[in-house]
Motif scaffolding. Structure first.
Motif, PDB file in Angstrom:
ATOM      1  N   ILE A   1      -7.185   4.552  -2.144  1.00  0.00           N
ATOM      2  CA  ILE A   1      -5.992   3.637  -1.754  1.00  0.00           C
ATOM      3  C   ILE A   1      -5.240   3.370  -3.209  1.00  0.00           C
ATOM      4  CG2 ILE A   1      -5.182   1.473  -0.454  1.00  0.00           C
ATOM      5  CD1 ILE A   1      -7.435   1.898   1.531  1.00  0.00           C
TER       6      ILE A   1
ATOM      7  N   GLY B   1      -1.480   1.375  -4.620  1.00  0.00           N
ATOM      8  CA  GLY B   1      -0.831   0.170  -4.311  1.00  0.00           C
ATOM      9  C   GLY B   1      -0.338  -0.787  -5.367  1.00  0.00           C
TER      10      GLY B   1
ATOM     11  N   ILE C   1       0.984  -1.210   0.028  1.00  0.00           N
ATOM     12  CA  ILE C   1       0.103   0.068  -0.136  1.00  0.00           C
ATOM     13  C   ILE C   1       0.917   1.136  -0.053  1.00  0.00           C
ATOM     14  CG2 ILE C   1      -2.112   1.238   1.173  1.00  0.00           C
ATOM     15  CD1 ILE C   1      -2.502  -1.755   0.151  1.00  0.00           C
TER      16      ILE C   1
END
Length: 200
Positions: free
Chosen positions: A172, A174, A164
């Motif tokens: 988010i 990642g 992440i």
């Protein structure tokens, strides 16, 4: 006239619901996973979902396997009880078939940006189902069910590496990758990345 169960017919909209439900079962049962190099814990309540203005961005995901690049048309993230689930999907019509792909990445001990191993329930699933092109056209329910089950494939992503890299603006971000376990068919995943919209 009452049709026997094997002769029942169902509309195309019901077939779509069935395919989605079949995919939904594959993401159940998040397993705990270990974290490495994780930054200090961030309370789930401090992570804000995307605003109404940001919701136009449905998120995205992609990865490469066996020389083929897969791209999801939407991606979302949900944090609950220190567990993070990243989901990405796409749906395509190919001739008379409707194909739905779903990517699930689960972290069982999420503590904010950092490196982790994903849980055992993480996987990539593809379901193909025969779909009439004309709305209202009906097909045999049993044949449709058997076709869907026979055209379901998956790649188990247990112990894939995931990082992440950012939690910001209701999203988010990642990366992830996985090497093929010894003695198993080639399922190497490279160049995996996601931009997932946080959901409540």
């Amino acid at each position: 006239m009452i049709l026997r169960k094997s002769e029942q017919m169902i509309p195309t909209t019901a077939l779509l619901i069935f395919a989605v439900a079949l995919l939904g079962m594959t993401g159940c049962g998040e397993s705990a996973s270990s974290a490495a190099d994780a930054k200090p814990a961030q309370a789930s309540a401090q992570v804000k979902p995307a605003s109404s203005e940001e919701k136009a961005d449905r998120g995205s995901a992609r990865f490469s396997t066996k020389g083929t690049i897969w791209e999801g048309t939407r991606a979302s993230a949900r944090i609950k009880n220190d567990r993070l689930r990243i989901s990405a999907s796409r749906m395509d019509r190919i001739d008379d078939k409707m194909q739905r792909d779903q990517l699930n990445l689960n972290i069982g001990d999420y503590k904010g940006p950092g490196r982790y191993k994903v849980g055992m329930s993480s996987m990539f699933v593809r379901v193909s189902i025969n779909m009439p092109k004309k709305e209202g056209e009906e097909v045999d329910a049993q044949k449709t069910l058997m076709d869907a089950l026979g055209n379901t494939s998956n790649i188990r992503l247990a112990n894939a590496d995931i990082e992440i890299t950012s939690v910001s603006g209701g999203y988010i971000d990642g990366t992830f990758s996985m090497e093929t376990p010894a003695g198993m068919p080639d399922s190497t995943i490279t160049d995996g990345q996601f931009h997932a919209r946080i959901r409540e």
